[in-house]
Design a protein around this motif. Sequence first.
Motif, PDB file in Angstrom:
ATOM      1  N   GLU A 255       0.842  -1.175  -0.045  1.00  0.00           N
ATOM      2  CA  GLU A 255       0.077   0.004   0.066  1.00  0.00           C
ATOM      3  C   GLU A 255       0.985   1.215   0.056  1.00  0.00           C
ATOM      4  N   VAL A 256       1.794   1.194   0.989  1.00  0.00           N
ATOM      5  CA  VAL A 256       2.712   2.501   0.973  1.00  0.00           C
ATOM      6  C   VAL A 256       3.560   2.868  -0.238  1.00  0.00           C
ATOM      7  N   MET A 257       3.973   1.751  -0.870  1.00  0.00           N
ATOM      8  CA  MET A 257       4.994   1.961  -1.958  1.00  0.00           C
ATOM      9  C   MET A 257       3.970   2.310  -3.190  1.00  0.00           C
ATOM     10  N   LEU A 258       2.728   1.689  -3.320  1.00  0.00           N
ATOM     11  CA  LEU A 258       1.848   2.095  -4.322  1.00  0.00           C
ATOM     12  C   LEU A 258       1.686   3.370  -4.440  1.00  0.00           C
ATOM     13  N   ASP A 259       1.183   3.741  -3.228  1.00  0.00           N
ATOM     14  CA  ASP A 259       0.725   5.151  -3.103  1.00  0.00           C
ATOM     15  C   ASP A 259       1.849   6.349  -3.369  1.00  0.00           C
ATOM     16  N   ILE A 260       2.917   6.072  -2.937  1.00  0.00           N
ATOM     17  CA  ILE A 260       4.119   6.968  -3.055  1.00  0.00           C
ATOM     18  C   ILE A 260       4.629   6.821  -4.799  1.00  0.00           C
ATOM     19  N   GLU A 261       4.556   5.895  -5.067  1.00  0.00           N
ATOM     20  CA  GLU A 261       5.254   5.623  -6.374  1.00  0.00           C
ATOM     21  C   GLU A 261       4.193   6.249  -7.671  1.00  0.00           C
ATOM     22  N   VAL A 262       2.782   5.863  -7.604  1.00  0.00           N
ATOM     23  CA  VAL A 262       1.862   6.527  -8.446  1.00  0.00           C
ATOM     24  C   VAL A 262       1.633   8.113  -8.063  1.00  0.00           C
ATOM     25  N   ALA A 263       1.552   8.645  -6.901  1.00  0.00           N
ATOM     26  CA  ALA A 263       1.567  10.050  -6.974  1.00  0.00           C
ATOM     27  C   ALA A 263       2.707  10.736  -7.291  1.00  0.00           C
ATOM     28  N   GLY A 264       3.816  10.190  -6.919  1.00  0.00           N
ATOM     29  CA  GLY A 264       5.071  10.536  -7.233  1.00  0.00           C
ATOM     30  C   GLY A 264       5.495  10.699  -8.865  1.00  0.00           C
ATOM     31  N   ALA A 265       5.026   9.495  -9.700  1.00  0.00           N
ATOM     32  CA  ALA A 265       5.153   9.511 -11.107  1.00  0.00           C
ATOM     33  C   ALA A 265       4.195  10.437 -11.738  1.00  0.00           C
TER      34      ALA A 265
END
Length: 546
Positions: A255-265
């Motif tokens: 969850e944490v990585m999905l959130d950061i990576e989608v928002a950041g990309a």
Amino acid sequence: MAPKKIAPRFSTQARHELPGSEKAPFAPSSTDKVAPASGKFTVSVVVRRKTPLNVKTLGKVRITRAEYTRHHAADKADLKLVHAFAKEYGLTVEKNTPKPERRTVLLSGTPAAMQKAFGVTLKRVTTDGATYRVREGAIHIPAELTNIVVAVLGLDNRPQAKPHFRIHKRSGIRPNAAATNTSYTPVQVGQLYQFPAGATATGQTIGIIELGGGYKKADLTAYFKTLGQKAPTVTTVSVDKGKNKPDGANGADGEVMLDIEVAGAIAVGAKIVVYFAPNTDQGFIDAIATAVHDTTNKPSVISISWGGPESSWTAQSLSALDAACQSAAALGITITVAAGDNGATDGGTGNNVDFPASSPHVLACGGTKLVGSGSTITSEVVWNETAANEGATGGGVSTVFPLPTWQANSGVPASTTSTGGRGVPDVAGDADPATGYTIRVDGQTMVIGGTSAVAPLWAGLIALSNAQNKTTAGFIQPTIYAAKGKTAFNDITSGNNGAFSAGPGWDACTGLGSPIGTKIIALLGGTTASKKTVKKAVAPKKAARK
């Protein structure tokens, strides 16, 4: 010298049930262990606003932080009363108690002191290998605090919410292949949704709420390198002692990585602040309130991918969390929330909507199955993979929150209760694990879907909009539901989530539809709420004291 005795005040008053605090009895199994509660702990006592917010003007008018503090923070007299109450019952006001705009007093003490102060019985229960502090029944407070205290959070610390992500189970996934089973990078999803090429979100900060798991900087560096991007600046804020604590690829790290990576990309150049809190109603609400009133990091948009059926929350917790979202809307902060991954039932009996997605003060994000290549969408339908045991988008009608005025002409089905009516979701985006996002988690590359991906996708789009329009979008529902907002969406008209089917216009599967990025940004840029009319949004008089 003996400590000075405190004259009884609150202990001599009649006790009243705190409205909405009723907690269902815990039914232990034969293998559960039950014992008296032990060990000091901290609760969050939430008090009323000086003056209620005018919710009718949200999205049309916004207020400054100074105006908010002046009119809608806690009254000093109310806070003083809570402090006196705490002292009489041997509770300590924590040094890190937030400022008055948070309307929250942190009190710590022993279980015995808490039981006397709040008229409850606490137990320590060990079930399924985990130990929790449990309370049953209602909280009772002295008469003098009635109508002042609106919630007491943290007496019970059982898990409150679940993350809404789904790891794709089937093999043979090919990145961006024009097939039923495919995956995309977040950048490719942005291209399909016509997010502006080359746009950045420099100067914006995206807040992300997490109730478990963690991330590793090395993973972020490696992931964004594969995208040809510089990794975003990511900082963490600890709420109620929550921490960035990676727990493995099969835990909440996904969850944490999905959130950061989608928002950041999507929002290249934006800063990301992750608010880690315990998975309790106290932690969840404190995390949102912390993010909304964070004047150091100043997030302009907050992404939430955790939640649970409305029926799993106490009324006081529903109200307290919704109030924090109201504050965000008033201050011009957008909150995007995953609508759930278990179809119209939301994992319960009958039809249910997920909270906090059902709050009328957040942007509820449903899910689709997206197929396309480059900037061309060849198919987009409702996400429903229940036959393959890979979930379906949440959606339906709230039984708690009434139909908002901005949704009145959308054809929302009738609620099953007289108090409900808010339709979920508002918007949608790619969420099907079969057409999911290529994500890196704890050194592994995997495909993840779920409405958890849609909340940060929309948060990234809002950050891009804020940067391009040079002002925050804030509470966007009155704008996107207006007639002129229809052309900014891909209308999803095929598929269902169990009880509800997609069709022209708004539906209880995909809301208004998936975004046409450039049109969403243009729409939000033309109707941003004005700060000049702030005084019309603020009631000059205090609410009547009872």
